[in-house]
Enzyme design. Structure first.
Site, mmCIF file in Angstrom:
data_model
loop_
_atom_site.group_PDB
_atom_site.id
_atom_site.type_symbol
_atom_site.label_atom_id
_atom_site.label_comp_id
_atom_site.label_asym_id
_atom_site.label_seq_id
_atom_site.Cartn_x
_atom_site.Cartn_y
_atom_site.Cartn_z
ATOM 1 N N CYS A 102 6.446 3.023 -1.377
ATOM 2 C CA CYS A 102 6.173 2.059 -2.443
ATOM 3 C C CYS A 102 7.304 2.080 -3.478
ATOM 4 C CB CYS A 102 4.851 2.367 -3.128
ATOM 5 S SG CYS A 102 4.487 1.244 -4.513
ATOM 6 N N ARG A 229 3.343 -9.304 3.901
ATOM 7 C CA ARG A 229 3.224 -10.539 3.124
ATOM 8 C C ARG A 229 2.910 -11.772 3.965
ATOM 9 N NH1 ARG A 229 8.668 -10.236 -0.266
ATOM 10 N NH2 ARG A 229 9.332 -9.120 1.620
#
Length: 331
Positions: A102, A229
């Site tokens: 992340c 995504r």
């Protein structure tokens, strides 16, 4: 066949990436129905879990219909991470995944997520100790490196494998890139082609068309693709890719009726799981993609993303069917 420890998956499986405020149980259910082979939870803070933070604990909710399902955790403190393993194991996930990738500042600043790429020895130690703590397969999601000058992903992957990591998913960008530029899959292929590697190597980043999934499989030789995504507001992406694998042709565009039904079910499940306020708020991000390319849609989209009342959103879905019943989507 691809295996994560004893979990058998099809050739070149498609994995739903862990995404904060996206890959919750309602969205995972939709993606599973549409062909996702493995789904992952939103990432869960180790510090939040050991302090019994409500939001962190809630993320441990998993359901039988999701399996195989992985719970992803992040943190940089060994003792906290080990306590987290014990807590997570009670939810009986099929996989526990460690987030070493992340790039968000609030995570990185604590040395967690991609922040740990600055300390590969700690990365290796955390993985080794967590493997020892549980019989549940431990996997890792990471990035190529901290920046372009510190890419050591072939070495990193080998070291993680050697301490018991059962699979690795690699995003083809460095932390410095965040989500800018194009993902570079070549270093991921270098990991796969390392003759010492025997665990599955999954690619992540920019797989947003069936053709790119084919390229990742055939040109780069990876074991599977982790989809992020491209699936937001488009749970059909998994089905579209698999159809293309099988036929070499694109699946017919998803109809307006199917899109409305999915959006409606998504919101219903979100409200049932997290209540009206959060359910309405956290499902908003999907609507733009659910109804992408519909002309003159701004007014209805505004109704969907500004109202706090679920009945208003459901009414907007009905209006979509009324106004755009004859609209034909293109690919």
């Amino acid at each position: 066949m691809v295996k994560i420890d004893n979990i058998e998956l099809p050739d070149f499986p498609l994995l739903l990436a862990p995404m904060e405020d996206v890959s919750d149980p309602p969205f995972r259910a939709l993606c599973k129905e549409q062909g996702a082979d493995v789904v992952y939870t939103e990432f869960v803070s180790s510090e939040g879990l050991i302090r019994n933070a409500a939001k962190s604990v809630m993320k441990l909710d998993i359901y039988e219909k999701e399996r195989p399902v992985g719970i992803q955790i992040f943190g940089a403190n060994l003792e906290s991470m080990l306590q987290t393993i014990d807590i997570v194991a009670e939810s009986k996930p099929d996989i526990i995944d460690i987030n070493f990738g992340c790039p968000v500042k609030k995570v990185v600043s604590k040395g967690a997520g991609a922040g740990i790429l600055k300390d590969v020895c700690l990365m290796e130690q955390l993985t080794a100790e967590m493997v020892k703590r549980t019989n549940i397969p431990i996997t890792v999601k990471t990035r190529l490196g901290w920046d372009h000058d510190s890419i050591r992903i072939v070495e990193v992957a080998e070291r993680l494998q050697d301490v018991g990591c059962k699979a690795i998913a690699i995003h083809g960008r460095t932390r410095a890139q965040m989500y800018k530029g194009n993902a570079d899959w070549k270093p991921i292929a270098d990991v796969k082609n390392n003759p010492r590697m025997h665990i599955p190597v999954f690619g992540n980043g920019d797989v947003d068309t069936p053709e790119k999934a084919v390229e990742m499989r055939d040109s780069y030789g990876l074991d599977g693709a982790m989809i992020g995504r491209a699936s937001i507001g488009n749970p059909w992406f998994f089905k579209q890719v698999k159809h293309f694998f099988k036929t070499g042709e694109h699946l017919a565009p998803i109809s307006i009726e199917e899109r409305v039904e999915a959006a409606r079910r998504h919101l219903q499940m979100a409200i049932a799981w997290k209540g009206e306020t959060l359910g309405v708020f956290e499902t908003r991000r999907h609507y733009t993609n659910y109804f992408k390319n519909i002309p003159h849609f701004k007014e209805l989209r505004t109704k969907m993303v500004t109202s706090d009342q679920p009945e208003d959103v459901f009414a907007a879905f009905d209006e979509v069917l009324e106004q755009f019943a004859d609209f034909q989507f293109t690919e």
